[in-house]
Write a protein that holds these residues in place. Sequence first.
Motif, PDB file in Angstrom:
ATOM      1  N   ARG A   1       0.816  -1.222   0.000  1.00 39.90           N
ATOM      2  CA  ARG A   1       0.000   0.000   0.000  1.00 39.90           C
ATOM      3  C   ARG A   1       0.848   1.271   0.000  1.00 39.90           C
ATOM      4  O   ARG A   1       0.525   2.238  -0.682  1.00 39.90           O
ATOM      5  CB  ARG A   1      -0.955  -0.008   1.194  1.00 39.90           C
ATOM      6  N   GLN A   2       1.978   1.257   0.760  1.00 35.59           N
ATOM      7  CA  GLN A   2       2.794   2.471   0.771  1.00 35.59           C
ATOM      8  C   GLN A   2       3.387   2.708  -0.615  1.00 35.59           C
ATOM      9  O   GLN A   2       3.534   3.852  -1.040  1.00 35.59           O
ATOM     10  CB  GLN A   2       3.871   2.430   1.877  1.00 35.59           C
ATOM     11  N   GLY A   3       3.712   1.622  -1.317  1.00 36.49           N
ATOM     12  CA  GLY A   3       4.276   1.764  -2.665  1.00 36.49           C
ATOM     13  C   GLY A   3       3.260   2.368  -3.625  1.00 36.49           C
ATOM     14  O   GLY A   3       3.568   3.293  -4.377  1.00 36.49           O
ATOM     15  N   TYR A   4       2.053   1.828  -3.566  1.00 34.54           N
ATOM     16  CA  TYR A   4       1.002   2.303  -4.467  1.00 34.54           C
ATOM     17  C   TYR A   4       0.651   3.760  -4.166  1.00 34.54           C
ATOM     18  O   TYR A   4       0.479   4.571  -5.072  1.00 34.54           O
ATOM     19  CB  TYR A   4      -0.228   1.406  -4.326  1.00 34.54           C
ATOM     20  N   GLU A   5       0.594   4.082  -2.889  1.00 36.72           N
ATOM     21  CA  GLU A   5       0.274   5.464  -2.503  1.00 36.72           C
ATOM     22  C   GLU A   5       1.356   6.433  -2.974  1.00 36.72           C
ATOM     23  O   GLU A   5       1.063   7.529  -3.477  1.00 36.72           O
ATOM     24  CB  GLU A   5       0.110   5.564  -0.983  1.00 36.72           C
ATOM     25  N   LEU A   6       2.604   6.003  -2.837  1.00 32.64           N
ATOM     26  CA  LEU A   6       3.736   6.820  -3.309  1.00 32.64           C
ATOM     27  C   LEU A   6       3.582   7.114  -4.807  1.00 32.64           C
ATOM     28  O   LEU A   6       3.735   8.255  -5.257  1.00 32.64           O
ATOM     29  CB  LEU A   6       5.019   6.041  -3.036  1.00 32.64           C
ATOM     30  N   LEU A   7       3.226   6.069  -5.581  1.00 27.96           N
ATOM     31  CA  LEU A   7       3.085   6.240  -7.032  1.00 27.96           C
ATOM     32  C   LEU A   7       1.897   7.145  -7.356  1.00 27.96           C
ATOM     33  O   LEU A   7       1.954   7.972  -8.268  1.00 27.96           O
ATOM     34  CB  LEU A   7       2.919   4.873  -7.708  1.00 27.96           C
ATOM     35  N   ARG A   8       0.819   7.001  -6.611  1.00 28.74           N
ATOM     36  CA  ARG A   8      -0.357   7.858  -6.848  1.00 28.74           C
ATOM     37  C   ARG A   8       0.016   9.322  -6.640  1.00 28.74           C
ATOM     38  O   ARG A   8      -0.399  10.204  -7.386  1.00 28.74           O
ATOM     39  CB  ARG A   8      -1.493   7.477  -5.898  1.00 28.74           C
ATOM     40  N   THR A   9       0.810   9.565  -5.590  1.00 29.25           N
ATOM     41  CA  THR A   9       1.260  10.929  -5.324  1.00 29.25           C
ATOM     42  C   THR A   9       2.072  11.456  -6.505  1.00 29.25           C
ATOM     43  O   THR A   9       1.862  12.577  -6.971  1.00 29.25           O
ATOM     44  CB  THR A   9       2.110  10.968  -4.033  1.00 29.25           C
ATOM     45  N   MET A  10       2.981  10.636  -7.000  1.00 29.94           N
ATOM     46  CA  MET A  10       3.802  11.077  -8.138  1.00 29.94           C
ATOM     47  C   MET A  10       2.951  11.293  -9.383  1.00 29.94           C
ATOM     48  O   MET A  10       3.213  12.205 -10.178  1.00 29.94           O
ATOM     49  CB  MET A  10       4.911  10.054  -8.432  1.00 29.94           C
ATOM     50  N   MET A  11       1.929  10.483  -9.563  1.00 24.79           N
ATOM     51  CA  MET A  11       1.081  10.601 -10.758  1.00 24.79           C
ATOM     52  C   MET A  11       0.253  11.889 -10.755  1.00 24.79           C
ATOM     53  O   MET A  11      -0.215  12.332 -11.804  1.00 24.79           O
ATOM     54  CB  MET A  11       0.154   9.378 -10.881  1.00 24.79           C
ATOM     55  N   THR A  12       0.071  12.466  -9.580  1.00 26.40           N
ATOM     56  CA  THR A  12      -0.643  13.747  -9.535  1.00 26.40           C
ATOM     57  C   THR A  12       0.336  14.922  -9.584  1.00 26.40           C
ATOM     58  O   THR A  12      -0.060  16.071  -9.418  1.00 26.40           O
ATOM     59  CB  THR A  12      -1.500  13.870  -8.253  1.00 26.40           C
ATOM     60  N   GLY A  13       1.609  14.624  -9.803  1.00 28.82           N
ATOM     61  CA  GLY A  13       2.628  15.676  -9.849  1.00 28.82           C
ATOM     62  C   GLY A  13       2.864  16.190 -11.261  1.00 28.82           C
ATOM     63  O   GLY A  13       1.933  16.301 -12.061  1.00 28.82           O
ATOM     64  N   THR A  14       4.125  16.443 -11.578  1.00 25.84           N
ATOM     65  CA  THR A  14       4.487  16.994 -12.888  1.00 25.84           C
ATOM     66  C   THR A  14       4.542  15.891 -13.944  1.00 25.84           C
ATOM     67  O   THR A  14       4.557  14.701 -13.612  1.00 25.84           O
ATOM     68  CB  THR A  14       5.880  17.645 -12.822  1.00 25.84           C
ATOM     69  N   GLN A  15       4.625  16.283 -15.206  1.00 24.13           N
ATOM     70  CA  GLN A  15       4.764  15.311 -16.293  1.00 24.13           C
ATOM     71  C   GLN A  15       6.048  14.493 -16.101  1.00 24.13           C
ATOM     72  O   GLN A  15       6.059  13.282 -16.326  1.00 24.13           O
ATOM     73  CB  GLN A  15       4.764  16.022 -17.654  1.00 24.13           C
ATOM     74  N   ALA A  16       7.093  15.170 -15.649  1.00 26.71           N
ATOM     75  CA  ALA A  16       8.369  14.467 -15.447  1.00 26.71           C
ATOM     76  C   ALA A  16       8.203  13.367 -14.396  1.00 26.71           C
ATOM     77  O   ALA A  16       8.763  12.266 -14.526  1.00 26.71           O
ATOM     78  CB  ALA A  16       9.442  15.458 -15.003  1.00 26.71           C
ATOM     79  N   GLN A  17       7.406  13.649 -13.366  1.00 29.86           N
ATOM     80  CA  GLN A  17       7.180  12.634 -12.329  1.00 29.86           C
ATOM     81  C   GLN A  17       6.356  11.470 -12.873  1.00 29.86           C
ATOM     82  O   GLN A  17       6.638  10.309 -12.585  1.00 29.86           O
ATOM     83  CB  GLN A  17       6.486  13.265 -11.109  1.00 29.86           C
TER      84      GLN A  17
END
Lengths: 105, 332
Positions: B179-195
Amino acid sequence: MSETRGQAHDHPKGQWPLYEIFVRSKRGLNHVHVGSLRAADDRMALTHARDLYTRRNEGVSLWAVRSEHIVASTPDEKDPFFEPSGDKVYRHPTFYDIPADVPHI
Amino acid sequence: MPSSASSSPGDTAAAPPREPDLQAHFDRTIARDQRVEPRDWMPEGYRRTLIRQIAQHAHSEIIGMQPEGAWITRAPSLRRKAILFAKVQDEAGHGLYLYSAAETLGADRDDLTDRLIEGRQKYSSIFNYPTPTFADVGVIGWFVDGAAICNQVPLCRSSYGPYARAMVRVCKEESFHQRQGYELLRTMMTGTQAQRDMVQDAVDRWWWPSLMMFGPPDDDSPNSAQSMAWRIKRHSNDELRQKFVDMTVPQAEKLGVTLPDPELKWNEERGHHDFGTPDFSELMRVIKGDGPCNAERMARRRTAHEEGAWVREAAAAHAAKQARREEKERAA
Ligand SMILES: [Fe+2]
Ligand SMILES: [Fe+2]
């Protein structure tokens, strides 16, 4: 005890002795065996047990026992050791015939 | 229960049972889906196979700390650092539960460490891949811990008691990892295009190696049948791989990433996803030592062990001195 300890430290590679760990998960419950670990001494056994077996509030009390100090029965379930209790059905409440209309018994 | 207790009051009471009786008793225990416990009689092959399986599992947990551990000092926030610390510490714990289970079979802890360090025993091939970006930390949690969950949940019913119990503890903790991994990725997916690109890049790199974690295909997995019969393996490699794919596809959709497999599609008839075949020659290469990070992982583990030697020796010397002092005080 110190004698057996001395032996453990004389191990050719200096391997730390093995401890069995028991955790009381909350007040009112028995300590339950959770596994083992190696530690140089009793104090380290307890701190390692805390770090290894209670990282998420799994315990309120810990026992660490040197594995070699545990006396155990043989593992075979049909061991004659347990035979004495096998034929004493009268130790169980269901052995006794009580009419169904007698209350609270 | 006590791993090393070798004799007991009952041992001398009766004549030793004959091997055919012992084998029959063992077979009945397995057939009834009951658990084998440490001091029970068991066939030598069962003991040997289990020690190897548990040791390799333990080694994987220990080596598995490295790819993510590399990011602890560089985590982008205190929150992520604390999470990563806890996760990596859990993996160390998993390794120790498992070494402890192996010891109940008569394996020697130091010997197992030597076998790992000298390359005589393997660990999961997945940890020989690099983690160049922080998105890798997220993808490891999502894919690698997700695959580990698929593998480990059935092992909670392993026929060997201590292994099954260790797996119960491990599985409880894996859920946080995934879950922490998936949450981390979700956070990045709402960031910049580079993220977002960084996440997709990590997904592209980890997808196939993650599918390889389940091992070679069933028709090329010679020891599986015996392990299934002993109930120390409960599902085939291909079954588990399918389960992982079915589980992960909808998660990828929600996250907004593409899994890098053009053959991946839902098969209505089978009720499962069809997917491409991983490059199993790569798996064999990496297992044999020729992965991107094999040498680095082994060197790191060896150095850590060697540099920790003085601490282990000092602790043992302190304990011995303390014991002598207590003895003297008691004598006085
Ligand atoms: Fe783990
Ligand atoms: Fe994990």
